[in-house]
Write a protein that holds these residues in place. Structure first.
Motif, PDB file in Angstrom:
ATOM      1  N   ALA A  10       0.970  -0.960  -0.111  1.00 25.49           N
ATOM      2  CA  ALA A  10      -0.086  -0.116   0.068  1.00 25.49           C
ATOM      3  C   ALA A  10       0.909   1.267  -0.106  1.00 25.49           C
ATOM      4  O   ALA A  10       0.560   2.239  -0.794  1.00 25.49           O
ATOM      5  CB  ALA A  10      -0.912  -0.014   1.271  1.00 25.49           C
ATOM      6  N   ASN A  11       1.968   1.211   0.894  1.00 27.67           N
ATOM      7  CA  ASN A  11       2.869   2.318   1.024  1.00 27.67           C
ATOM      8  C   ASN A  11       3.521   2.723  -0.685  1.00 27.67           C
ATOM      9  O   ASN A  11       3.743   3.801  -0.768  1.00 27.67           O
ATOM     10  CB  ASN A  11       3.895   2.186   1.780  1.00 27.67           C
ATOM     11  N   GLY A  12       3.513   1.482  -1.264  1.00 29.12           N
ATOM     12  CA  GLY A  12       4.273   1.549  -2.518  1.00 29.12           C
ATOM     13  C   GLY A  12       3.394   2.405  -3.666  1.00 29.12           C
ATOM     14  O   GLY A  12       4.024   3.005  -4.476  1.00 29.12           O
ATOM     15  N   SER A  13       1.887   2.353  -3.519  1.00 27.14           N
ATOM     16  CA  SER A  13       1.293   3.012  -4.247  1.00 27.14           C
ATOM     17  C   SER A  13       0.781   4.535  -3.922  1.00 27.14           C
ATOM     18  O   SER A  13       0.132   5.416  -4.408  1.00 27.14           O
ATOM     19  CB  SER A  13       0.194   2.253  -4.498  1.00 27.14           C
ATOM     20  N   PHE A  14       0.826   4.526  -2.259  1.00 28.64           N
ATOM     21  CA  PHE A  14       0.236   5.878  -1.776  1.00 28.64           C
ATOM     22  C   PHE A  14       1.210   6.041  -0.564  1.00 28.64           C
ATOM     23  O   PHE A  14       1.051   5.532   0.469  1.00 28.64           O
ATOM     24  CB  PHE A  14      -1.127   5.672  -1.431  1.00 28.64           C
ATOM     25  N   ALA A  15       2.021   7.301  -0.655  1.00 23.33           N
ATOM     26  CA  ALA A  15       2.946   7.650   0.457  1.00 23.33           C
ATOM     27  C   ALA A  15       2.240   8.802   1.205  1.00 23.33           C
ATOM     28  O   ALA A  15       1.824   9.454   0.759  1.00 23.33           O
ATOM     29  CB  ALA A  15       4.299   7.920  -0.303  1.00 23.33           C
ATOM     30  N   LEU A  16       2.636   8.716   2.383  1.00 21.06           N
ATOM     31  CA  LEU A  16       2.370  10.273   3.312  1.00 21.06           C
ATOM     32  C   LEU A  16       2.986  11.273   2.687  1.00 21.06           C
ATOM     33  O   LEU A  16       4.253  11.241   2.287  1.00 21.06           O
ATOM     34  CB  LEU A  16       2.921   9.750   4.693  1.00 21.06           C
ATOM     35  N   ALA A  93      -6.526   9.142   1.003  1.00 23.56           N
ATOM     36  CA  ALA A  93      -6.162   7.626   1.142  1.00 23.56           C
ATOM     37  C   ALA A  93      -7.453   6.771   0.815  1.00 23.56           C
ATOM     38  O   ALA A  93      -7.436   5.930  -0.087  1.00 23.56           O
ATOM     39  CB  ALA A  93      -5.502   7.345   2.292  1.00 23.56           C
ATOM     40  N   PHE A  94      -8.326   7.178   1.440  1.00 20.61           N
ATOM     41  CA  PHE A  94      -9.689   6.578   1.197  1.00 20.61           C
ATOM     42  C   PHE A  94      -9.951   6.405  -0.043  1.00 20.61           C
ATOM     43  O   PHE A  94     -10.613   5.296  -0.802  1.00 20.61           O
ATOM     44  CB  PHE A  94     -10.808   7.044   2.169  1.00 20.61           C
ATOM     45  N   ASN A 274     -16.286  13.662   2.340  1.00 17.49           N
ATOM     46  CA  ASN A 274     -16.906  13.002   1.179  1.00 17.49           C
ATOM     47  C   ASN A 274     -16.560  14.350  -0.023  1.00 17.49           C
ATOM     48  O   ASN A 274     -16.332  13.975  -1.111  1.00 17.49           O
ATOM     49  CB  ASN A 274     -18.667  13.474   1.262  1.00 17.49           C
ATOM     50  N   ALA A 275     -16.220  15.577   0.334  1.00 12.52           N
ATOM     51  CA  ALA A 275     -15.918  16.599  -0.706  1.00 12.52           C
ATOM     52  C   ALA A 275     -14.635  16.490  -1.078  1.00 12.52           C
ATOM     53  O   ALA A 275     -14.383  16.348  -2.037  1.00 12.52           O
ATOM     54  CB  ALA A 275     -16.069  17.866   0.062  1.00 12.52           C
ATOM     55  N   LYS A 276     -13.774  15.850  -0.189  1.00 14.54           N
ATOM     56  CA  LYS A 276     -12.452  15.236  -0.635  1.00 14.54           C
ATOM     57  C   LYS A 276     -12.436  13.758  -1.356  1.00 14.54           C
ATOM     58  O   LYS A 276     -11.833  13.949  -2.364  1.00 14.54           O
ATOM     59  CB  LYS A 276     -11.610  15.135   0.738  1.00 14.54           C
ATOM     60  N   PHE A 277     -13.328  13.201  -0.889  1.00 15.49           N
ATOM     61  CA  PHE A 277     -13.513  11.882  -1.621  1.00 15.49           C
ATOM     62  C   PHE A 277     -13.930  12.290  -3.129  1.00 15.49           C
ATOM     63  O   PHE A 277     -13.481  11.279  -4.111  1.00 15.49           O
ATOM     64  CB  PHE A 277     -14.220  11.052  -0.870  1.00 15.49           C
ATOM     65  N   TYR A 278     -14.898  13.002  -3.339  1.00 19.06           N
ATOM     66  CA  TYR A 278     -15.725  13.227  -4.486  1.00 19.06           C
ATOM     67  C   TYR A 278     -15.178  14.233  -5.489  1.00 19.06           C
ATOM     68  O   TYR A 278     -15.471  14.351  -6.711  1.00 19.06           O
ATOM     69  CB  TYR A 278     -17.038  13.005  -4.472  1.00 19.06           C
TER      70      TYR A 278
END
Length: 279
Positions: A10-16, A93-94, A274-278
């Motif tokens: 997971a860290n390989g595809s999404f890093a902090l 990340a979600f 949700n605003a961030k999500f969509y």
């Protein structure tokens, strides 16, 4: 794959984001100023907007409007700002790991509800730095998204829990570890504070850790969140351990108040994320 291997993938595809590491470094530097923190955050207009939304939300309930990053830092402190950044990162990340293998609406609501209840019960239990416990509650089940993205068939099997086989028990049977363990391993890779990671890693085994209030509070919050999401399957009486409540001096009324607060405010926090999500 074990929990660490899922976290590493997971860290390989999404890093902090770098901003989180920079803020953490500033927190550890005694010579840092408020301007240093504001400069790091203000570079990202999206993060600035989200932080102001969150700092003015029900999570903090301050009487006056917080309109600038500098004022937010002054009022709620650098640790709270860092924790709010983690909430923003969680929303991103979600979105990154979302897929159709699991009930995403259930995942979101359980996560936000758990975060709010954890914060509320922490106040009742007399725990300081309650913002980090909101983050712990929000991220404790993040491993579900990771497993669902990498191994959707296994994640689907783990959704078949019931009153006799609790979610984390079924995860142990199917995967050999719980989603919370994946969450803890990823947050460790991201170098998050151990005070956030420890309750996530151990809350399903709260009876084995007698001295840590954080673990016990997250244990209770995760059970309340499960009941709230599946009232047709689980009940408060069967899910809540009275012994832990007594140790924390948390009454039945306290549990009900925390659950009611979370039920009302979940929609507010959900809409911000949700605003961030969509978006």
């Amino acid at each position: 794959m074990n929990a660490l291997e899922y976290a590493q993938q997971a860290n390989g595809s999404f890093a902090l984001p770098d901003a989180c590491f920079k803020i953490k470094a500033l927190m550890e530097d005694d010579s840092s100023t408020l301007e240093d923190f504001a400069n790091v955050i203000s570079v990202d207009p999206s993060m600035t907007s989200r932080l102001l939304q969150m700092s003015n939300s029900a999570i903090y309930s301050f009487p006056g409007e917080i309109s600038t990053i500098s004022r937010a830092i002054t009022i709620i402190g650098t640790q709270a700002i860092y924790n709010l950044m983690l909430v923003d990162v969680a929303a991103t990340a979600f979105k990154h790991f979302s897929n159709q293998s699991i009930d995403l609406k259930r995942f979101w609501r359980l996560s936000v509800f758990c975060g709010l209840v954890t914060k509320n019960l922490a106040i009742t239990a007399g725990i300081r730095d309650i913002e980090r416990l909101f983050v712990a509650g929000l991220l404790q089940n993040f491993g579900e998204l990771i497993v669902a993205k990498i191994s959707p068939a296994l994640a689907k099997q783990c959704e078949a829990y019931n009153a006799d086989v609790l979610p984390w028990q079924l995860q142990q049977q199917v995967l050999g570890f719980s989603y919370a363990e994946v969450s803890a391993e990823l947050l460790k890779i991201w170098q998050l504070p151990e005070k956030i990671i420890l309750p996530i890693r151990h809350h399903h085994n709260a009876h084995d850790i007698q001295l840590n209030k954080d673990v016990h509070v997250l244990y209770l919050a995760s059970r309340l969140a499960l009941v709230a999401c599946h009232p047709e399957i689980f009940s408060y009486d069967d899910s809540i351990d009275a012994t832990l409540c007594q140790a924390l001096k948390i009454s039945t009324d306290d549990l009900e108040m925390a659950a009611n607060f979370a039920t009302i405010e979940t929609d507010n926090i959900f809409n911000i994320m949700n605003a961030k999500f969509y978006g």
